[in-house]
Design an enzyme around this catalytic site. Structure first.
Site, PDB file in Angstrom:
ATOM      1  CB  SER A  86      -0.287  -0.411   1.177  1.00 42.39           C
ATOM      2  OG  SER A  86      -1.839   1.001   1.220  1.00 42.39           O
ATOM      3  CG  HIS A 194      -5.611  -0.858  -0.965  1.00 41.67           C
ATOM      4  ND1 HIS A 194      -5.034  -0.237  -1.639  1.00 41.67           N
ATOM      5  CD2 HIS A 194      -5.297  -1.078   0.515  1.00 41.67           C
ATOM      6  CE1 HIS A 194      -4.220  -0.359  -1.479  1.00 41.67           C
ATOM      7  NE2 HIS A 194      -3.899   0.001   0.058  1.00 41.67           N
TER       8      HIS A 194
END
Length: 306
Positions: A86, A194
């Site tokens: 991420s 996400h």
């Protein structure tokens, strides 16, 4: 000869005083903290964990920490590949020379700001689920009126999946999983990362990405979106979609190992990636640099030729 990958952790393992000892011991990283700025540097070194953990603070603070470590170790290592979890993907972008430190930090300041704004639109959270696979979790979601409320956000391994979404949906799923004997741990993050809940962040962030010049990676770089070695994909699209799409972490590691990587060095904070690689791949050397003290020890050993 070992094929070394340096990999970067994501949010969730931050701690108070992150980078403070590094900054005091190694003046050569002062320019990174100058780019971070006095306010965020002070929060990183002296702030309470609750303040550090705010998304718009945490993302640039963590990246500054990771870039500092890279700067201090990269000349002593023959690094062949990189990826990040991420936020950690931006450390990989700098290490592979796709962008420089300043561009990465300025981007992540905007990314954190926009993701924090999107998080404020809905009360949300993330849940790490152990010993359940993706298909089973999707069945739990679809069969309990949780579709479009919670989503698969990270596929860390076949048996470790991160779920992200509305807080009430996350709480309901946690109860359902417990009733079915499945362990689930809430993560120390403040948004439904996400997932489509981040659509507004991705759209607003695109303008900043379009102003940056991206170069071809100098070492093998594996994006979160595909889990495969970068092959000329359009970077603006890749990094926008990363915010709203699952992180394919296990696929990434498998491809790296299949491509010959036999040594992983994780730059934290924390040891999430190291734990996954150790558990899922046999015969791989895994080294973890999860806090200031461990990193200083590692740097000094490198400099002494150990």
């Amino acid at each position: 000869m070992s094929k070394i990958a340096v990999v970067f952790g994501g949010q969730g393992s931050q701690y108070s005083g992150m980078g403070k000892k590094l900054s005091a011991n190694y003046p050569e990283i002062s320019n990174i903290y100058s780019i971070l700025g006095e306010k965020l540097s002070d929060i990183s070194f002296n702030g309470d964990i609750e303040i550090i953990s705010k998304t718009d603070n945490l993302q640039p603070i963590m990246l500054a920490f990771q870039l500092s470590v890279v700067k201090l170790i990269k000349e002593k290592l023959n690094i062949s590949a990189t990826c990040g979890l991420s936020l950690g993907e931006y450390g990989a972008l700098v290490l592979s020379e796709v962008i420089d430190e300043k561009a990465a930090l300025e981007l992540v300041k905007v990314r954190g700001f926009e993701m924090n704004l999107a998080s404020n639109e809905v009360e949300s959270g993330m849940l790490a689920v152990m010993n359940s696979n993706e298909d089973d979790l999707k069945n739990f979601i679809n069969n309990n009126e949780l579709k479009d409320r919670v989503y698969v956000a990270n596929i860390n391994s076949f048996k470790q999946i991160v779920i992200s979404g509305e807080k009430t949906g996350i709480e309901k799923l946690q109860i359902i999983l417990k009733e079915n004997g499945i362990k689930a741990i809430p993560l120390k993050v403040s948004g439904a990362f996400h997932t489509p809940f981040m659509d507004s962040a991705a759209k607003n962030y695109k303008k900043s990405l379009e102003s940056v010049k991206f170069s071809e990676p100098k070492i093998d770089y594996y994006p979160n979106l595909s889990g495969e070695k970068y092959n000329g994909e359009e970077m603006v699209d890749l990094l926008c979609k990363q915010i709203v799409s699952p992180v394919l972490l296990y696929k990434t590691f498998k491809n790296m190992v299949d491509d010959g990587v036999d040594t992983f060095i994780e730059i934290g904070p924390g040891s999430v990636i190291s734990s996954i690689v150790k558990k899922e791949f046999k015969g791989i050397d895994v080294q973890t640099l999860k806090n200031d003290d461990e990193i200083i020890n590692y740097i000094e050993r490198l400099r002494n030729g150990e």
